[in-house]
Every structure is written in C-alpha cells, then in structure tokens.
Write a protein that holds these residues in place. Structure first.
Motif, PDB file in Angstrom:
ATOM      1  N   SER A  81       0.737  -1.288  -0.061  1.00 16.71           N
ATOM      2  CA  SER A  81       0.069   0.154  -0.110  1.00 16.71           C
ATOM      3  C   SER A  81       0.937   1.122   0.090  1.00 16.71           C
ATOM      4  CB  SER A  81      -1.046   0.098   1.325  1.00 16.71           C
ATOM      5  OG  SER A  81      -0.343   0.007   2.318  1.00 16.71           O
ATOM      6  N   GLY A  84      -3.947   3.918   0.164  1.00 19.12           N
ATOM      7  CA  GLY A  84      -4.603   2.530   0.123  1.00 19.12           C
ATOM      8  C   GLY A  84      -3.778   1.703  -0.749  1.00 19.12           C
ATOM      9  N   THR A 134      -0.624   4.184  -7.530  1.00 16.26           N
ATOM     10  CA  THR A 134      -1.498   3.784  -6.377  1.00 16.26           C
ATOM     11  C   THR A 134      -1.661   5.265  -5.558  1.00 16.26           C
ATOM     12  OG1 THR A 134      -0.577   1.396  -6.389  1.00 16.26           O
ATOM     13  CG2 THR A 134      -1.787   2.414  -4.508  1.00 16.26           C
ATOM     14  N   GLU A 141      -5.173   6.901  -5.250  1.00 12.90           N
ATOM     15  CA  GLU A 141      -5.699   6.935  -3.845  1.00 12.90           C
ATOM     16  C   GLU A 141      -6.171   8.538  -3.204  1.00 12.90           C
ATOM     17  OE1 GLU A 141      -7.198   4.964  -1.756  1.00 12.90           O
ATOM     18  OE2 GLU A 141      -6.717   2.850  -2.718  1.00 12.90           O
ATOM     19  N   GLU A 155      -9.028   9.653  -5.071  1.00 12.35           N
ATOM     20  CA  GLU A 155     -10.257   9.256  -4.453  1.00 12.35           C
ATOM     21  C   GLU A 155     -10.710   9.557  -3.227  1.00 12.35           C
ATOM     22  OE1 GLU A 155      -9.448   4.512  -6.886  1.00 12.35           O
ATOM     23  OE2 GLU A 155      -9.493   4.870  -4.589  1.00 12.35           O
ATOM     24  N   GLU A 156      -9.867   9.804  -2.391  1.00 12.64           N
ATOM     25  CA  GLU A 156     -10.087  10.208  -0.733  1.00 12.64           C
ATOM     26  C   GLU A 156     -10.102  11.703  -0.736  1.00 12.64           C
ATOM     27  OE1 GLU A 156      -7.260   8.109   1.450  1.00 12.64           O
ATOM     28  OE2 GLU A 156      -7.987   5.928   0.905  1.00 12.64           O
ATOM     29  N   GLU A 174     -14.337   6.993   2.029  1.00  6.74           N
ATOM     30  CA  GLU A 174     -13.306   6.650   2.732  1.00  6.74           C
ATOM     31  C   GLU A 174     -12.816   7.526   3.884  1.00  6.74           C
ATOM     32  OE1 GLU A 174     -10.371   3.826   0.857  1.00  6.74           O
ATOM     33  OE2 GLU A 174     -11.419   4.450  -0.969  1.00  6.74           O
TER      34      GLU A 174
END
Length: 156
Positions: free
Chosen positions: A21, A49, A60, A64, A67-68, A118
């Motif tokens: 992660s 994440g 990644t 992430e 997204e967050e 999240e």
C-alpha cells in the motif's frame, strides 16, 4: 467496514495477508499537510490505500489521493518504507493485514478538496495542529518523517 490498528499488541489476531500500500505526504505552499479523517475508524491519516494489479506503485498513491481527497497530485520522492510486523490492521471481514506501506512525498497539481466514502473530512493541517488530532502512532511516524525531510528514506 471497520478497522482496528494493533501496534505491538500481544493479544492481536494472527495476520493472514500482506497488501502493498501507499500513502501520500502532500504539503501546500503554506507548509500544511493534506490529511483525511478516515470513515472506518475516525482517525486522521495521510491519503492512501492498497496497490491494484496492473498499476505502478507511485500511481497507487496518485489514485488513492484523488479518490480520498479530490486532489490531483504528483509523486516527487520517497519518504520511507514501513513494514513493522508488530503493526497489524484488523478489518471487520476477518482480514488481518501486516503493514507494508510506502510513503511518498507529493505535491498538489489540481482538483478540489472533497470527502469520499473513505474520508469523512479532508483538510490542510498545520504541523502545530497535529497533536490535537487522533492519529495512529504508525501514521504519525510517517507524517513526522515527511516533516523532517530525512536525507535518506526510512526503512523499517
């Protein structure tokens, strides 16, 4: 899904997975750190994440963060590699994950702050405000390493 972080807890369940992660340590021009308040345990954390098949590990962190937090970021360096077998993450579905996280240094490139499923809150936090927040000790170590701008990446 609920989440419990166990750090050097002799009563923690045995791990049954390891998932690479990332977290993204992002600062703005005022030196504030981008943090999310997690929806699964209420703690404040760097966005991040699990690594997905078919993507590069730095991607990644970029995915992430978007997204967050709603922000676009660019990875510009590595802060450290965090693999302490004493840090276990227990999820409500029975998964008990041994920590394996890469902390990347990044800068914002666009987007707008926005919470997600999240992240119940997203904010730029001044370093002197960190002690007022509930932050897991392992996450706080990553934040502190980012603030210190270590000459070499942390490996531990």
């Amino acid at each position: 899904m609920s989440r419990i972080d166990h750090i050097n807890n002799p009563d923690a369940p045995e791990p049954n997975s390891v998932v690479p992660s990332t977290v993204a340590f992002v600062t703005n021009d005022e030196g504030r750190v981008l943090l999310i308040q997690r929806s699964d345990n209420g703690d404040w954390a760097l966005p991040g994440g699990g690594h997905d098949l078919g993507e590069r590990i730095a991607d990644t962190a970029v995915r992430e963060a978007k997204e967050e937090t709603g922000l676009d970021i660019e990875v510009i360096g590595i802060i450290g590699l965090y693999t302490d077998p004493g840090h276990l993450i227990e999820y409500g579905d029975g998964e008990v994950r041994q920590q394996f996280s890469i902390a990347f240094r990044a800068r914002p490139t666009g987007g707008r702050l926005a919470s997600s499923a999240e992240s119940v809150r997203v904010a730029w936090i001044a370093p002197d405000e960190l002690d007022d927040l509930s932050i897991n000790p392992s996450m706080r170590m990553r934040i502190d390493h980012g603030l210190k701008r270590l000459a070499e990446p942390y490996i531990g």
